[in-house]
Design an enzyme around this catalytic site. Structure first.
Site, mmCIF file in Angstrom:
data_model
loop_
_atom_site.group_PDB
_atom_site.id
_atom_site.type_symbol
_atom_site.label_atom_id
_atom_site.label_comp_id
_atom_site.label_asym_id
_atom_site.label_seq_id
_atom_site.Cartn_x
_atom_site.Cartn_y
_atom_site.Cartn_z
ATOM 1 N N HIS A 138 1.155 -1.108 -0.671
ATOM 2 C CA HIS A 138 -0.305 0.097 0.026
ATOM 3 C C HIS A 138 1.366 0.855 0.124
ATOM 4 C CE1 HIS A 138 -3.526 2.965 1.483
ATOM 5 N NE2 HIS A 138 -2.465 3.045 2.344
ATOM 6 N N GLU A 139 1.624 1.474 1.315
ATOM 7 C CA GLU A 139 2.983 2.466 0.824
ATOM 8 C C GLU A 139 3.491 2.791 -0.067
ATOM 9 O OE1 GLU A 139 2.064 4.886 2.990
ATOM 10 O OE2 GLU A 139 0.524 3.472 4.341
ATOM 11 N N HIS A 158 1.898 4.636 -3.230
ATOM 12 C CA HIS A 158 2.257 5.872 -2.312
ATOM 13 C C HIS A 158 3.566 6.472 -3.095
ATOM 14 C CE1 HIS A 158 -1.774 6.605 -0.491
ATOM 15 N NE2 HIS A 158 -1.541 6.074 0.419
ATOM 16 N N HIS A 174 3.957 6.432 -6.845
ATOM 17 C CA HIS A 174 2.852 7.478 -7.349
ATOM 18 C C HIS A 174 3.890 8.637 -6.971
ATOM 19 C CE1 HIS A 174 -1.013 9.601 -7.930
ATOM 20 N NE2 HIS A 174 -0.691 9.811 -9.154
#
Length: 455
Positions: free
Chosen positions: A246-247, A250, A253
């Protein structure tokens, strides 16, 4: 463009100075809510008194003993009932504040003011609510009916819904094993994307392990001129693996935005921030389902994803509907007593959960527990992020190579366009019915498979 768009909502110098002086006063409702500290009666488990607080409530609601679940629910929310007038004042206060600012800034409504700041149309808010609360709500009712069957309860109460339907997986993962799985899960994005993931490992962008005094949770953060560093608390379970991917979503991105945009356009809005992380998480859990070593393990991962979907694409729109109604009351100067708010919340919950779930008598007062109602139309953004992510993953897994290319271009675009334009160019126009159909059909497919496995 943003500055010029705001021009009709600017006031003259004296009025702007007056509004600025009111700002501190207008935050009082949130400040009082944040400062309240409730004390809850202990819960008795196997003859022993256990501490009940916001951190332990969910564990009690997962307990297989219904008396424990009911006791925890009642002990928790009767405290909110005891201070209902205080919470009614803070909640109505923040709604009146939003209505005040939207009025003096010449917006049609608090919703119009909120979406203006996000650079999206009001139609998007109502689109999300209509899809989740009307068109596809039957899927959530069907899921609750299945829960009632599996748990074997004559009456299923709302405090029974957190009891796990399948046994949890006790697998443990090393850091190396996590990166192997992450590389395989994200393989559809190609070698350039994976190279950034592996740079994060080799160049030590990640602070993995819990230590004394370390902040809880997990975060990805950095600046335009630094790497996007990750802080997490890795303990080797599936949740640690899921948090890591998940991290990393980020971080990639942020990395691609910073390396493909100038500084002013590199910072993407919160409206699209959860898309990359949720896409990664969804690809991971699909990989885990496909590579499960037994039916029981596969059922566990499907159940995890079903619960995740419920929280984001069903529960949040119900929250958003409740918040919107309160904002409308404030805008129209209607009374907002505790009874009015708790009765409304109880009614919406019953409609939301369906006829297979009985509402506990204290459900209305649970509205005072949700901090997101103080965030000015924030909750529906969770639904958008999850919906977009599910639509992207569904298309990627069916071999749509153009979707992969459009998605990677989206990650490189930072904040150079409005959120709607960014997502539209990524192939997932949030005003198009197709992405909601894809997302909710993904949930339906999972539910069909889960039903076969558990039956």
């Amino acid at each position: 463009e943003n500055a010029l768009a705001f021009k009709p909502h600017l006031l003259d110098k004296e009025q702007e100075e007056l509004v600025a002086k009111v700002d501190n006063i207008s935050e009082l409702a949130e400040q009082v809510f944040d400062s309240l500290r409730l004390e809850f009666e202990d819960v008795e488990v196997n003859g022993q008194k256990k501490t009940l607080n916001q951190a332990t409530l969910n564990e009690f609601l997962k307990n297989k003993n219904r008396d424990v679940r009911k006791q925890a629910y009642h002990h928790f929310f009767k405290e909110y009932q005891r201070f209902e007038n205080t919470f009614a004042s803070t909640l109505s206060g923040v709604m009146k504040k939003d209505a005040f600012y939207s009025d003096i800034r010449h917006f049609d409504s608090p919703l119009a003011a909120s979406v203006f700041n996000d650079d999206v149309p009001t139609d998007l808010f109502f689109k999300i609510l209509d899809k989740a609360n009307n068109e596809y709500r039957y899927l959530f009712h069907r899921y609750n009916h299945l829960k009632k069957e599996i748990l074997g309860l004559d009456e299923l109460y709302n405090y029974d819904l957190s009891v796990p339907l399948v046994k949890s997986v006790s697998k443990k993962f090393t850091i190396e094993e996590c990166f192997d799985i992450i590389n395989q899960s994200l393989a559809p994005f190609g070698k350039d994307y994976l190279a950034i993931i592996n740079r994060a490992k080799e160049e030590r962008w990640i602070d993995y392990y819990p230590t004394v005094g370390k902040r809880g949770g997990a975060y990805s953060s950095g600046s335009y001129l630094t790497q996007p560093y990750i802080l997490m608390n890795f303990i080797g379970d599936y949740n640690s693996l899921s948090t890591m991917i998940h991290e990393l979503g980020h971080s990639v991105h942020t990395y691609l935005s910073s390396h493909n945009q100038d500084y002013i356009n590199s910072n993407y809005r919160i409206f699209v921030a959860e898309v990359a992380s949720t896409v990664n998480e969804t690809l991971l859990i699909n990989y885990m389902m496909d590579h499960a070593s037994s039916k029981e393990e596969k059922a566990y991962y499907i159940y995890e994803q079903l619960e995740n979907c419920v929280g984001l694409i069903f529960r949040q729109p119900m929250f958003a509907d409740f918040e919107h109604r309160l904002h409308e009351m404030a805008k129209n100067n209607e009374p907002m007593s505790s009874k009015i708010m708790t009765d409304l919340y109880a009614k919406l919950n019953q409609e939301y959960f369906g006829e297979d779930v009985k509402m506990d008598e204290l459900v209305g007062w649970s509205c005072y527990y949700v901090p997101h109602f103080y965030y000015d139309y924030y909750v529906y953004k969770y639904t958008l992020g999850m919906t977009v992510a599910l639509a992207i993953v569904k298309r990627i897994l069916t071999g749509d190579t153009q979707q992969v290319e459009r998605y990677l271009n989206f990650l490189k675009s930072g904040g150079k366009e409005s959120p709607v334009d960014l997502l539209s160019h990524a192939g997932v126009d949030p005003l198009d019915d197709a992405i909601y159909d894809d997302a909710f059909h993904y949930f339906e497919d999972l539910l069909n498979e889960f039903e076969k496995l558990v039956k």
